[in-house]
Design an enzyme around this catalytic site. Structure first.
Site, PDB file in Angstrom:
ATOM      1  CG  ASP A 147      -2.174   0.701   1.069  1.00 41.29           C
ATOM      2  OD1 ASP A 147      -2.466   1.453   0.159  1.00 41.29           O
ATOM      3  OD2 ASP A 147      -3.262   0.283   1.923  1.00 41.29           O
ATOM      4  CG  ASP A 202      -9.616   2.290  -0.643  1.00 43.71           C
ATOM      5  OD1 ASP A 202      -8.945   1.963  -1.513  1.00 43.71           O
ATOM      6  OD2 ASP A 202      -9.790   1.920   0.514  1.00 43.71           O
TER       7      ASP A 202
HETATM    8  C1  GLA Z   1      -6.034   1.569   1.369  1.00 49.21           C
HETATM    9  C2  GLA Z   1      -6.221   0.651   0.250  1.00 49.21           C
HETATM   10  C3  GLA Z   1      -7.435  -0.517   0.783  1.00 49.21           C
HETATM   11  C4  GLA Z   1      -7.026  -1.061   2.162  1.00 49.21           C
HETATM   12  C5  GLA Z   1      -6.722  -0.410   3.115  1.00 49.21           C
HETATM   13  C6  GLA Z   1      -6.310  -0.792   4.458  1.00 49.21           C
HETATM   14  O1  GLA Z   1      -7.132   2.303   1.598  1.00 49.21           O
HETATM   15  O2  GLA Z   1      -6.367   1.055  -0.957  1.00 49.21           O
HETATM   16  O3  GLA Z   1      -7.303  -1.396  -0.553  1.00 49.21           O
HETATM   17  O4  GLA Z   1      -5.727  -2.202   1.829  1.00 49.21           O
HETATM   18  O5  GLA Z   1      -5.728   0.877   2.706  1.00 49.21           O
HETATM   19  O6  GLA Z   1      -6.109   0.168   5.302  1.00 49.21           O
END
Ligand code: GLA
Length: 400
Positions: A147, A202
């Site tokens: 990430d 997301d």
């Molecule tokens: C980010 C990623 C998500 C998830 C969260 C976890 O937002 O894009 O897919 O992995 O972090 O904290």
């Protein structure tokens, strides 16, 4: 101590090679990830039970392979800097969990972050890349989602290359999933770095909404689809655009879930389920496990779809498939039923990126409706159907 020395050797590049593991993810990866449904509420029982459900429901047979733990599995680093799982949530440790997952014929994925901390505030891998890669290899981890939170001042391309090299140096094959939300256009640099890269922020389980979280927003299915524009030429076997994990079974209507799954398959997207596999209604299972639909996603050519027609609420997408076949998805973005009366002979379908064409005046194709699971005529006659709101008709065409 031995581990630390080995990590140092790796870090100084004695075994290192700038490469990603090839021959992995030659079709879009399929599996499950904890985040969309469980967020930080992860523990080893959930992961074991999910693996059990993957097998007992038949999803494993349908092709789902990876069981991926997302954020918040972490405990602390020890005095030598090695990361350990949260001892309350994962008391048996990651190696035992990986052994269990492997005994089921499945693979285990894990999550970290290129910054000092993950998005959930757990220890990130910044400065510990080689040590973490070694730890994951020792545990037997098969997939790493990496990430991009808390990375001020870092360059994405450099950070992801560092982790790629660290992983490669361990010699333990691992799928590398880049998750920097498309900020630095990873499709332009990540082909030789990762096996998939997120193209957007997301996902959120809604059809066409946007949800604000202060400094960032999450997006519904149609918004994410629209953001895939112009990216298709970057995807192919071993290097995929990732429009984020599936929200099938997480609260949308059944029509929306079916459309979401169909669109992701047309996009040659990774199919990473994000619902609770242990408590899944039949209608949700029927979507996730439709083998003919999955075959569109998993086609060995690995060509992402293109939009051939945009008529307001009705859009038509085409995905070239092996053996001169093709998939066609009629998407009804609107709320009302759409009548379709599609005269094949009036269209010459041309994929300009790949120089592939389909001429229905020269060739006749048989048509199969993949959700109705039946043959519905040929391209000699017009295709007539009615598509409910927020739904699709998904067809596979093959030449006589
Ligand atoms: C980010 C990623 C998500 C998830 C969260 C976890 O937002 O894009 O897919 O992995 O972090 O904290």
């Amino acid at each position: 101590m031995k581990n630390l020395l080995f990590a140092l050797l790796l870090a100084f590049g004695i075994y290192a090679n700038a490469q990603k593991f090839d021959k992995l993810a030659l079709t879009p990866p399929m599996g499950w990830n904890s985040w969309n449904k469980f967020a930080c509420d992860v523990n080893e029982d959930l992961i074991r039970q999910t693996a059990d459900a993957m097998v007992s429901t038949g999803l494993k047979d349908a092709g789902y392979l990876y069981i991926n733990i997302d954020d918040c599995w972490h405990g602390k680093r020890d005095s030598l800097g090695f990361i350990h799982p949260d001892p309350k949530r994962f008391p048996s440790g990651m190696k035992a969990l990986a052994d269990y997952i492997h005994s089921k014929g499945l693979k285990l994925g894990i999550y970290s972050d290129a910054g000092k901390q993950t998005c959930g505030g757990r220890p990130g891998s910044r400065g510990y890349e080689y040590q973490d890669a070694l730890t994951y290899a020792n545990w037997g981890i098969d997939y790493l989602k990496f990430d991009w939170c808390n990375t001020d001042g870092l360059k994405a391309e450099e950070s992801y290359k560092t982790m790629r090299d660290a992983l490669y140096a361990t010699k333990h094959p691992i799928v590398f999933s880049i998750c920097e939300w498309g900020n630095s256009k990873p499709w332009t640099w990540a082909k030789d770095v990762g096996h998939l890269w997120r193209t957007t922020g997301d996902i959120y389980p809604c059809w066409n909404c946007e949800l604000g979280h202060g400094s960032w927003v999450s997006n519904g299915v149609l918004r994410i689809l629209d953001m895939q524009k112009d990216l298709r030429q970057y995807a192919g076997p071993g290097h995929w655009n990732d429009p984020d994990m599936l929200e099938v079974g997480n609260g949308m209507t059944i029509n929306e879930d079916r459309a979401h799954f169909s669109i992701w398959c047309m996009l040659a997207a990774p199919l990473i389920a994000g619902n609770d596999l242990r408590n899944m209604k039949n209608e949700i299972f029927n979507i996730l496990s439709n083998k003919e639909v999955i075959a569109i996603d998993q086609d060995s050519l690995g060509i992402q779809c293109f939009k051939m027609l945009d008529d307001g609420d009705l859009q038509i997408f085409v995905k070239p498939l092996k053996n001169d076949e093709l998939a066609i998805c009629f998407l009804n973005r609107g709320e009302n039923i759409k009548k379709v009366d599609f005269n094949w002979k009036g269209y010459f379908i041309y994929d300009g990126d790949r120089n592939i064409n389909y001429d229905f005046n020269k060739n006749t194709y048989k048509i199969r409706d993949l959700w109705q699971k039946k043959d519905v005529g040929t391209t000699k006659e017009s295709y007539k159907t009615e598509i409910p709101g927020h739904d699709v008709a998904l067809l596979r065409l093959n030449k006589f």
